[in-house]
Design a protein around this motif. Structure first.
Motif, PDB file in Angstrom:
ATOM      1  N   ASP A  72       0.850  -1.178   0.000  1.00 44.58           N
ATOM      2  CA  ASP A  72       0.000   0.000   0.000  1.00 44.58           C
ATOM      3  C   ASP A  72       0.889   1.231   0.000  1.00 44.58           C
ATOM      4  OD1 ASP A  72      -2.529   1.456   0.432  1.00 44.58           O
ATOM      5  OD2 ASP A  72      -1.648   1.888   2.395  1.00 44.58           O
ATOM      6  N   ALA A  73       0.805   2.028  -1.045  1.00 49.91           N
ATOM      7  CA  ALA A  73       1.671   3.196  -1.168  1.00 49.91           C
ATOM      8  C   ALA A  73       1.472   4.188  -0.031  1.00 49.91           C
ATOM      9  CB  ALA A  73       1.439   3.880  -2.518  1.00 49.91           C
ATOM     10  N   ALA A  74       0.240   4.313   0.471  1.00 43.97           N
ATOM     11  CA  ALA A  74      -0.040   5.286   1.540  1.00 43.97           C
ATOM     12  C   ALA A  74       0.680   4.904   2.827  1.00 43.97           C
ATOM     13  CB  ALA A  74      -1.535   5.409   1.770  1.00 43.97           C
ATOM     14  N   SER A  75       0.557   3.641   3.272  1.00 49.60           N
ATOM     15  CA  SER A  75       1.218   3.251   4.521  1.00 49.60           C
ATOM     16  C   SER A  75       2.730   3.215   4.342  1.00 49.60           C
ATOM     17  CB  SER A  75       0.690   1.912   5.044  1.00 49.60           C
ATOM     18  OG  SER A  75       0.966   0.849   4.165  1.00 49.60           O
ATOM     19  N   ASP A  76       3.215   2.830   3.175  1.00 50.81           N
ATOM     20  CA  ASP A  76       4.649   2.827   2.877  1.00 50.81           C
ATOM     21  C   ASP A  76       5.216   4.234   3.035  1.00 50.81           C
ATOM     22  OD1 ASP A  76       7.219   2.552   1.831  1.00 50.81           O
ATOM     23  OD2 ASP A  76       6.557   2.039  -0.180  1.00 50.81           O
ATOM     24  N   ALA A  77       4.595   5.198   2.409  1.00 51.30           N
ATOM     25  CA  ALA A  77       5.074   6.589   2.462  1.00 51.30           C
ATOM     26  C   ALA A  77       5.001   7.154   3.878  1.00 51.30           C
ATOM     27  CB  ALA A  77       4.250   7.457   1.510  1.00 51.30           C
ATOM     28  N   GLN A  78       3.931   6.871   4.594  1.00 52.30           N
ATOM     29  CA  GLN A  78       3.783   7.361   5.967  1.00 52.30           C
ATOM     30  C   GLN A  78       4.880   6.815   6.868  1.00 52.30           C
ATOM     31  OE1 GLN A  78       1.457   9.196   7.865  1.00 52.30           O
ATOM     32  NE2 GLN A  78       0.610  10.038   5.999  1.00 52.30           N
ATOM     33  N   ILE A  79       5.136   5.523   6.780  1.00 49.44           N
ATOM     34  CA  ILE A  79       6.140   4.896   7.636  1.00 49.44           C
ATOM     35  C   ILE A  79       7.528   5.457   7.343  1.00 49.44           C
ATOM     36  CG2 ILE A  79       7.335   2.706   8.074  1.00 49.44           C
ATOM     37  CD1 ILE A  79       4.531   1.396   7.894  1.00 49.44           C
ATOM     38  N   ARG A  80       7.883   5.570   6.088  1.00 50.62           N
ATOM     39  CA  ARG A  80       9.196   6.148   5.737  1.00 50.62           C
ATOM     40  C   ARG A  80       9.324   7.563   6.260  1.00 50.62           C
ATOM     41  NH1 ARG A  80       8.208   4.497   0.476  1.00 50.62           N
ATOM     42  NH2 ARG A  80       8.112   6.691  -0.074  1.00 50.62           N
ATOM     43  N   ALA A  81       8.299   8.385   6.065  1.00 47.18           N
ATOM     44  CA  ALA A  81       8.346   9.779   6.503  1.00 47.18           C
ATOM     45  C   ALA A  81       8.476   9.876   8.020  1.00 47.18           C
ATOM     46  CB  ALA A  81       7.101  10.529   6.026  1.00 47.18           C
ATOM     47  N   LEU A  82       7.719   9.064   8.757  1.00 45.39           N
ATOM     48  CA  LEU A  82       7.787   9.095  10.219  1.00 45.39           C
ATOM     49  C   LEU A  82       9.157   8.658  10.718  1.00 45.39           C
ATOM     50  CD1 LEU A  82       4.305   7.616  11.167  1.00 45.39           C
ATOM     51  CD2 LEU A  82       5.037  10.000  11.359  1.00 45.39           C
ATOM     52  N   PHE A  83       9.722   7.623  10.080  1.00 48.57           N
ATOM     53  CA  PHE A  83      11.037   7.155  10.514  1.00 48.57           C
ATOM     54  C   PHE A  83      12.105   8.226  10.301  1.00 48.57           C
ATOM     55  CE2 PHE A  83      15.179   5.360   9.570  1.00 48.57           C
ATOM     56  CZ  PHE A  83      15.446   4.734  10.775  1.00 48.57           C
ATOM     57  N   PHE A  84      12.168   8.783   9.105  1.00 51.23           N
ATOM     58  CA  PHE A  84      13.230   9.742   8.807  1.00 51.23           C
ATOM     59  C   PHE A  84      13.082  11.047   9.585  1.00 51.23           C
ATOM     60  CE2 PHE A  84      13.806   6.988   5.057  1.00 51.23           C
ATOM     61  CZ  PHE A  84      15.146   6.681   5.256  1.00 51.23           C
ATOM     62  N   ALA A  85      11.870  11.392   9.969  1.00 56.54           N
ATOM     63  CA  ALA A  85      11.646  12.602  10.765  1.00 56.54           C
ATOM     64  C   ALA A  85      11.768  12.333  12.265  1.00 56.54           C
ATOM     65  CB  ALA A  85      10.271  13.185  10.454  1.00 56.54           C
ATOM     66  N   GLY A  86      11.782  11.054  12.669  1.00 55.85           N
ATOM     67  CA  GLY A  86      11.834  10.718  14.087  1.00 55.85           C
ATOM     68  C   GLY A  86      10.551  11.081  14.817  1.00 55.85           C
ATOM     69  N   THR A  87       9.447  11.122  14.087  1.00 51.54           N
ATOM     70  CA  THR A  87       8.163  11.552  14.626  1.00 51.54           C
ATOM     71  C   THR A  87       7.544  10.503  15.541  1.00 51.54           C
ATOM     72  OG1 THR A  87       7.768  12.804  12.605  1.00 51.54           O
ATOM     73  CG2 THR A  87       5.848  12.361  13.980  1.00 51.54           C
ATOM     74  N   ILE A  88       6.956  10.950  16.629  1.00 54.76           N
ATOM     75  CA  ILE A  88       6.181  10.090  17.509  1.00 54.76           C
ATOM     76  C   ILE A  88       4.716  10.267  17.124  1.00 54.76           C
ATOM     77  CG2 ILE A  88       5.432   9.720  19.891  1.00 54.76           C
ATOM     78  CD1 ILE A  88       8.276  10.670  20.711  1.00 54.76           C
ATOM     79  N   ARG A  89       4.045   9.151  16.901  1.00 51.46           N
ATOM     80  CA  ARG A  89       2.657   9.186  16.456  1.00 51.46           C
ATOM     81  C   ARG A  89       1.889   8.112  17.204  1.00 51.46           C
ATOM     82  NH1 ARG A  89       1.096  11.209  11.473  1.00 51.46           N
ATOM     83  NH2 ARG A  89       2.381  12.949  12.065  1.00 51.46           N
TER      84      ARG A  89
END
Length: 137
Positions: A72-89
């Protein structure tokens, strides 16, 4: 209680922080571990020299891990973005016929692998980053 199907254990990500959860697609395996550190209060007067622990002391934490294929492109993109930003969600882990664990997590590991004759796979690891809630199903 009857045996549960592993495919019904879901990992969901709060996409925007507003409570709109997206299932992380393509996961083949998922796991949840709770841990609590103990606080040792043993001293020379401890009965029989048995270890004594402080009730309610220590730090609690939860770890979530999963592996699979991105579907799923949406969950793939979200996970990559959160990891590289170090975001807590906020994330949810739904355990069938048990309950829902929900709260803040940070992605602490994201790995990709591929075999020449197979699909690209990924593994991710989450660590709790605050108080978690539990709601029985």
């Amino acid at each position: 209680m009857a045996a549960q199907s592993g495919r019904n254990m879901l990992l969901k990500l709060d996409q925007s922080g507003a409570g709109s959860f997206l299932t992380v697609a393509g996961l083949r395996t998922r796991s949840l571990a709770f841990n609590a550190a103990s606080v040792d209060t043993t001293d020379q007067e401890s009965a029989g020299r048995w270890r004594e622990l402080l009730a309610g002391g220590g730090i609690k934490r939860a770890s979530v891990s999963g592996s699979g294929v991105f579907k799923d492109a949406a969950s793939d993109a979200q996970i990559r973005a959160l990891f590289f930003a170090g975001t807590i969600r906020n994330w949810q882990l739904i355990l069938p016929d048990f309950g829902v664990v929900e709260g803040p997590f940070q992605i602490v590991a994201l790995e990709f692998a591929a075999d020449h004759a197979g699909e690209v796979t990924f593994e991710l690891a989450l660590e709790s980053a605050g108080e978690l809630g539990f709601a029985a199903i």
